[in-house]
Design a protein around this motif. Structure first.
Motif, PDB file in Angstrom:
ATOM      1  N   UNK A  76       0.814  -1.209   0.000  1.00 55.02           N
ATOM      2  CA  UNK A  76       0.000   0.000   0.000  1.00 55.02           C
ATOM      3  C   UNK A  76       0.849   1.262   0.000  1.00 55.02           C
ATOM      4  N   UNK A  77       2.164   1.129  -0.122  1.00 59.93           N
ATOM      5  CA  UNK A  77       2.995   2.332  -0.142  1.00 59.93           C
ATOM      6  C   UNK A  77       2.786   3.078  -1.456  1.00 59.93           C
ATOM      7  N   UNK A  78       2.972   4.409  -1.435  1.00 56.85           N
ATOM      8  CA  UNK A  78       2.733   5.219  -2.642  1.00 56.85           C
ATOM      9  C   UNK A  78       3.616   4.795  -3.814  1.00 56.85           C
ATOM     10  N   UNK A  79       3.053   4.917  -4.991  1.00 61.92           N
ATOM     11  CA  UNK A  79       3.763   4.555  -6.208  1.00 61.92           C
ATOM     12  C   UNK A  79       4.376   5.814  -6.816  1.00 61.92           C
ATOM     13  N   UNK A  80       5.651   5.743  -7.160  1.00 59.21           N
ATOM     14  CA  UNK A  80       6.311   6.877  -7.809  1.00 59.21           C
ATOM     15  C   UNK A  80       6.010   6.859  -9.303  1.00 59.21           C
ATOM     16  N   UNK A  81       6.186   8.003  -9.939  1.00 54.43           N
ATOM     17  CA  UNK A  81       5.972   8.094 -11.385  1.00 54.43           C
ATOM     18  C   UNK A  81       6.898   7.131 -12.126  1.00 54.43           C
ATOM     19  N   UNK A  82       8.152   7.065 -11.704  1.00 51.63           N
ATOM     20  CA  UNK A  82       9.133   6.200 -12.357  1.00 51.63           C
ATOM     21  C   UNK A  82       8.718   4.735 -12.264  1.00 51.63           C
ATOM     22  N   UNK A  86      -0.166   6.967 -14.946  1.00 53.85           N
ATOM     23  CA  UNK A  86      -0.185   6.645 -16.374  1.00 53.85           C
ATOM     24  C   UNK A  86      -1.304   7.404 -17.086  1.00 53.85           C
ATOM     25  N   UNK A  87      -2.449   7.570 -16.452  1.00 55.98           N
ATOM     26  CA  UNK A  87      -3.543   8.326 -17.059  1.00 55.98           C
ATOM     27  C   UNK A  87      -3.120   9.769 -17.321  1.00 55.98           C
ATOM     28  N   UNK A  88      -2.453  10.391 -16.354  1.00 53.25           N
ATOM     29  CA  UNK A  88      -1.986  11.772 -16.529  1.00 53.25           C
ATOM     30  C   UNK A  88      -0.992  11.852 -17.682  1.00 53.25           C
ATOM     31  N   UNK A  89      -0.057  10.898 -17.732  1.00 54.74           N
ATOM     32  CA  UNK A  89       0.908  10.863 -18.832  1.00 54.74           C
ATOM     33  C   UNK A  89       0.201  10.662 -20.171  1.00 54.74           C
ATOM     34  N   UNK A  90      -0.764   9.759 -20.224  1.00 58.29           N
ATOM     35  CA  UNK A  90      -1.488   9.473 -21.465  1.00 58.29           C
ATOM     36  C   UNK A  90      -2.269  10.687 -21.948  1.00 58.29           C
ATOM     37  N   UNK A  91      -2.863  11.421 -21.021  1.00 57.57           N
ATOM     38  CA  UNK A  91      -3.601  12.629 -21.400  1.00 57.57           C
ATOM     39  C   UNK A  91      -2.647  13.643 -22.025  1.00 57.57           C
ATOM     40  N   UNK A  92      -1.501  13.832 -21.397  1.00 56.63           N
ATOM     41  CA  UNK A  92      -0.513  14.772 -21.934  1.00 56.63           C
ATOM     42  C   UNK A  92      -0.012  14.371 -23.303  1.00 56.63           C
ATOM     43  N   UNK A  93       0.310  13.107 -23.464  1.00 55.07           N
ATOM     44  CA  UNK A  93       0.790  12.624 -24.759  1.00 55.07           C
ATOM     45  C   UNK A  93      -0.332  12.658 -25.790  1.00 55.07           C
ATOM     46  N   UNK A  94      -1.553  12.372 -25.351  1.00 56.06           N
ATOM     47  CA  UNK A  94      -2.699  12.445 -26.259  1.00 56.06           C
ATOM     48  C   UNK A  94      -2.896  13.845 -26.819  1.00 56.06           C
ATOM     49  N   UNK A 153      -2.853  -0.719  -8.711  1.00 60.13           N
ATOM     50  CA  UNK A 153      -3.345   0.168  -7.665  1.00 60.13           C
ATOM     51  C   UNK A 153      -3.676   1.542  -8.242  1.00 60.13           C
ATOM     52  N   UNK A 154      -4.458   2.299  -7.495  1.00 67.41           N
ATOM     53  CA  UNK A 154      -4.964   3.590  -7.942  1.00 67.41           C
ATOM     54  C   UNK A 154      -3.853   4.566  -8.307  1.00 67.41           C
ATOM     55  N   UNK A 155      -2.799   4.655  -7.493  1.00 63.02           N
ATOM     56  CA  UNK A 155      -1.700   5.581  -7.772  1.00 63.02           C
ATOM     57  C   UNK A 155      -1.008   5.277  -9.085  1.00 63.02           C
TER      58      UNK A 155
END
Length: 170
Positions: free
Chosen positions: A10-16, A41-49, A34-36
């Motif tokens: 349950x520890x936070x997931x880093x972007x890397x 990836x959703x944020x990255x996909x939106x930007x690349x989109x 997990x949600x994080x």
């Protein structure tokens, strides 16, 4: 059929780490996300989109060949579309959906996409499309094991994952 362990840390997931897991598990449709990890990836996909749409629009204005534009869109889908599908399936499994529930959601999305392409200017289809996307968005935001069930028979046992013996839903 083996019983998969869907629990993870349950520890936070880093972007890397999220990006590394996204590519490493591009064709892994088992397990959970997990949600994080999902939202990085959703944020990255939106930007690349947005970048792909901007690039495509720019190329159209410069009268670039349709083949080049379609090639760019195809590459985007290959590198982000396929891994995003497996990521979404793992995320839906994490919230507690069983394979049949996940399949139901994807069938709904495909039907709405087909209707949206057939009836492009129909406001009712746009409303249905928005509702389906909001449902998927809402379900994706739910916490881990939100939809697990203790029912052994009936529709709930087919749509939702079974709660493991000895665990309680938080």
């Amino acid at each position: 059929m083996e019983d998969k362990d869907y629990t993870s840390t349950t520890k936070p997931v880093t972007f890397k780490k999220a990006l590394f897991d996204f590519w490493k598990r591009a064709f892994d449709f088992s397990g959970v996300t997990k949600l994080g990890e999902f939202w990085w990836i959703e944020i990255l996909s939106i930007g690349i989109g947005f970048a792909v749409v901007f690039l495509s629009t720019t190329l159209v204005e410069k009268k670039t060949s349709l083949v080049v534009i379609l090639l760019i869109l195809l590459l985007f889908f290959i590198f982000f579309g396929f891994p995003a599908i497996s990521l979404s399936i793992r995320r839906l499994r994490d919230v507690g959906l069983a394979n049949l529930g996940i399949l139901g959601i994807f069938i709904m999305m495909v039907i709405v996409a087909i209707l949206n392409n057939i009836y492009t200017l129909n406001s009712l289809v746009d409303i249905i499309n928005t509702i389906v996307n909001l449902i998927v968005f809402y379900v994706s935001l739910r916490p881990t094991d939100n939809y697990i069930t203790t029912h052994k028979r009936g529709w709930r046992s087919k749509i939702f994952r079974q709660q493991k013996v000895g665990t309680s839903k938080v």
